[in-house]
Write a protein that holds these residues in place. Sequence first.
Motif, PDB file in Angstrom:
ATOM      1  N   MET A   1      63.650  89.128  83.274  1.00  0.00           N
ATOM      2  CA  MET A   1      64.017  90.520  83.138  1.00  0.00           C
ATOM      3  C   MET A   1      65.547  90.606  83.149  1.00  0.00           C
ATOM      4  O   MET A   1      66.177  90.196  84.130  1.00  0.00           O
ATOM      5  N   ARG A   2      66.121  91.154  82.140  1.00  0.00           N
ATOM      6  CA  ARG A   2      67.567  91.155  81.996  1.00  0.00           C
ATOM      7  C   ARG A   2      68.275  92.228  82.812  1.00  0.00           C
ATOM      8  O   ARG A   2      69.476  92.123  83.035  1.00  0.00           O
ATOM      9  N   ASN A   3      67.564  93.252  83.259  1.00  0.00           N
ATOM     10  CA  ASN A   3      68.238  94.318  84.011  1.00  0.00           C
ATOM     11  C   ASN A   3      68.112  94.160  85.528  1.00  0.00           C
ATOM     12  O   ASN A   3      68.614  94.985  86.281  1.00  0.00           O
ATOM     13  N   PHE A   4      67.487  93.095  86.024  1.00  0.00           N
ATOM     14  CA  PHE A   4      67.365  92.843  87.461  1.00  0.00           C
ATOM     15  C   PHE A   4      68.713  92.421  88.017  1.00  0.00           C
ATOM     16  O   PHE A   4      69.380  91.542  87.477  1.00  0.00           O
ATOM     17  N   ILE A   5      69.141  93.041  89.107  1.00  0.00           N
ATOM     18  CA  ILE A   5      70.423  92.717  89.734  1.00  0.00           C
ATOM     19  C   ILE A   5      70.226  91.844  90.967  1.00  0.00           C
ATOM     20  O   ILE A   5      70.819  90.790  91.090  1.00  0.00           O
ATOM     21  N   GLN A   6      69.408  92.310  91.916  1.00  0.00           N
ATOM     22  CA  GLN A   6      69.166  91.571  93.158  1.00  0.00           C
ATOM     23  C   GLN A   6      67.959  92.153  93.873  1.00  0.00           C
ATOM     24  O   GLN A   6      67.511  93.243  93.536  1.00  0.00           O
ATOM     25  N   ALA A   7      67.440  91.438  94.870  1.00  0.00           N
ATOM     26  CA  ALA A   7      66.273  91.924  95.622  1.00  0.00           C
ATOM     27  C   ALA A   7      66.600  93.183  96.423  1.00  0.00           C
ATOM     28  O   ALA A   7      65.743  94.026  96.649  1.00  0.00           O
ATOM     29  N   GLY A   8      67.826  93.328  96.863  1.00  0.00           N
ATOM     30  CA  GLY A   8      68.232  94.546  97.553  1.00  0.00           C
ATOM     31  C   GLY A   8      68.060  94.519  99.059  1.00  0.00           C
ATOM     32  O   GLY A   8      68.223  95.542  99.712  1.00  0.00           O
ATOM     33  N   ASN A   9      67.750  93.365  99.632  1.00  0.00           N
ATOM     34  CA  ASN A   9      67.644  93.278 101.091  1.00  0.00           C
ATOM     35  C   ASN A   9      69.017  93.354 101.750  1.00  0.00           C
ATOM     36  O   ASN A   9      69.137  93.739 102.905  1.00  0.00           O
ATOM     37  N   THR A  10      70.038  92.970 100.999  1.00  0.00           N
ATOM     38  CA  THR A  10      71.427  93.057 101.437  1.00  0.00           C
ATOM     39  C   THR A  10      72.222  93.666 100.294  1.00  0.00           C
ATOM     40  O   THR A  10      72.007  93.309  99.136  1.00  0.00           O
ATOM     41  N   VAL A  11      73.104  94.584 100.622  1.00  0.00           N
ATOM     42  CA  VAL A  11      73.982  95.170  99.614  1.00  0.00           C
ATOM     43  C   VAL A  11      75.421  95.122 100.112  1.00  0.00           C
ATOM     44  O   VAL A  11      75.665  95.159 101.321  1.00  0.00           O
ATOM     45  N   VAL A  12      76.344  95.030  99.175  1.00  0.00           N
ATOM     46  CA  VAL A  12      77.762  95.041  99.510  1.00  0.00           C
ATOM     47  C   VAL A  12      78.304  96.420  99.169  1.00  0.00           C
ATOM     48  O   VAL A  12      78.134  96.909  98.047  1.00  0.00           O
ATOM     49  N   VAL A  13      78.946  97.045 100.170  1.00  0.00           N
ATOM     50  CA  VAL A  13      79.486  98.398 100.027  1.00  0.00           C
ATOM     51  C   VAL A  13      80.850  98.455 100.713  1.00  0.00           C
ATOM     52  O   VAL A  13      81.164  97.590 101.534  1.00  0.00           O
ATOM     53  N   PRO A  14      81.656  99.480 100.426  1.00  0.00           N
ATOM     54  CA  PRO A  14      82.889  99.662 101.193  1.00  0.00           C
ATOM     55  C   PRO A  14      82.537 100.095 102.621  1.00  0.00           C
ATOM     56  O   PRO A  14      81.683 100.969 102.811  1.00  0.00           O
ATOM     57  N   ALA A  15      83.163  99.474 103.602  1.00  0.00           N
ATOM     58  CA  ALA A  15      82.890  99.816 104.999  1.00  0.00           C
ATOM     59  C   ALA A  15      83.278 101.270 105.270  1.00  0.00           C
ATOM     60  O   ALA A  15      84.396 101.679 104.954  1.00  0.00           O
ATOM     61  N   PRO A  16      82.367 102.059 105.864  1.00  0.00           N
ATOM     62  CA  PRO A  16      82.664 103.468 106.137  1.00  0.00           C
ATOM     63  C   PRO A  16      83.612 103.647 107.324  1.00  0.00           C
ATOM     64  O   PRO A  16      84.194 104.711 107.516  1.00  0.00           O
ATOM     65  N   TYR A  17      83.760 102.600 108.114  1.00  0.00           N
ATOM     66  CA  TYR A  17      84.670 102.536 109.265  1.00  0.00           C
ATOM     67  C   TYR A  17      84.801 101.062 109.617  1.00  0.00           C
ATOM     68  O   TYR A  17      84.065 100.229 109.080  1.00  0.00           O
ATOM     69  N   ALA A  18      85.749 100.712 110.474  1.00  0.00           N
ATOM     70  CA  ALA A  18      85.901  99.309 110.864  1.00  0.00           C
ATOM     71  C   ALA A  18      84.607  98.834 111.503  1.00  0.00           C
ATOM     72  O   ALA A  18      84.032  99.531 112.339  1.00  0.00           O
ATOM     73  N   LEU A  19      84.135  97.663 111.082  1.00  0.00           N
ATOM     74  CA  LEU A  19      82.855  97.144 111.555  1.00  0.00           C
ATOM     75  C   LEU A  19      82.992  95.730 112.103  1.00  0.00           C
ATOM     76  O   LEU A  19      83.803  94.939 111.615  1.00  0.00           O
ATOM     77  N   THR A  20      82.161  95.445 113.085  1.00  0.00           N
ATOM     78  CA  THR A  20      82.004  94.105 113.625  1.00  0.00           C
ATOM     79  C   THR A  20      80.644  93.597 113.176  1.00  0.00           C
ATOM     80  O   THR A  20      79.687  94.376 113.126  1.00  0.00           O
ATOM     81  N   SER A  21      80.550  92.327 112.862  1.00  0.00           N
ATOM     82  CA  SER A  21      79.276  91.747 112.464  1.00  0.00           C
ATOM     83  C   SER A  21      78.202  92.109 113.487  1.00  0.00           C
ATOM     84  O   SER A  21      78.415  91.997 114.692  1.00  0.00           O
TER      85      SER A  21
END
Length: 116
Positions: free
Chosen positions: A1-21
């Motif tokens: 399937m050519r339009n599949f990007i990822q499973a979506g269990n993890t996504v990368v986004v801009p942090a809404p505030y400073a975050l610690t793992s």
Amino acid sequence: MRNFIQAGNTVVVPAPYALTSGQGAKVGQLFGVATNDAALSADVALDLTGVFELTKIGSQAWTVGALVYWDDTNKRCTTVATANLLIGVAAAAVAGGAGNTTGRVRLNASFRANDP
């Protein structure tokens, strides 16, 4: 399937505030747990599924399966729905003593507005 990007269990986004793992984060109606430390607006990977130990209100008892919400103002979990985002369910019971400030949450991987 050519339009599949990822499973979506993890996504990368801009942090809404400073975050610690390991810290919870709300981005719009999306909630996840940071997999890495990140400064405000830096890229952060958020796990959207799984069971995590997260900060909770200390005076609140949880039963297994109780709905858990994210209080973004105080950056902690709660069973209070009003003005908070539904993020999953309690995966373990927690006593309601003042010192009981963490709880296990099974994230629901959804991004929906508050329950009615």
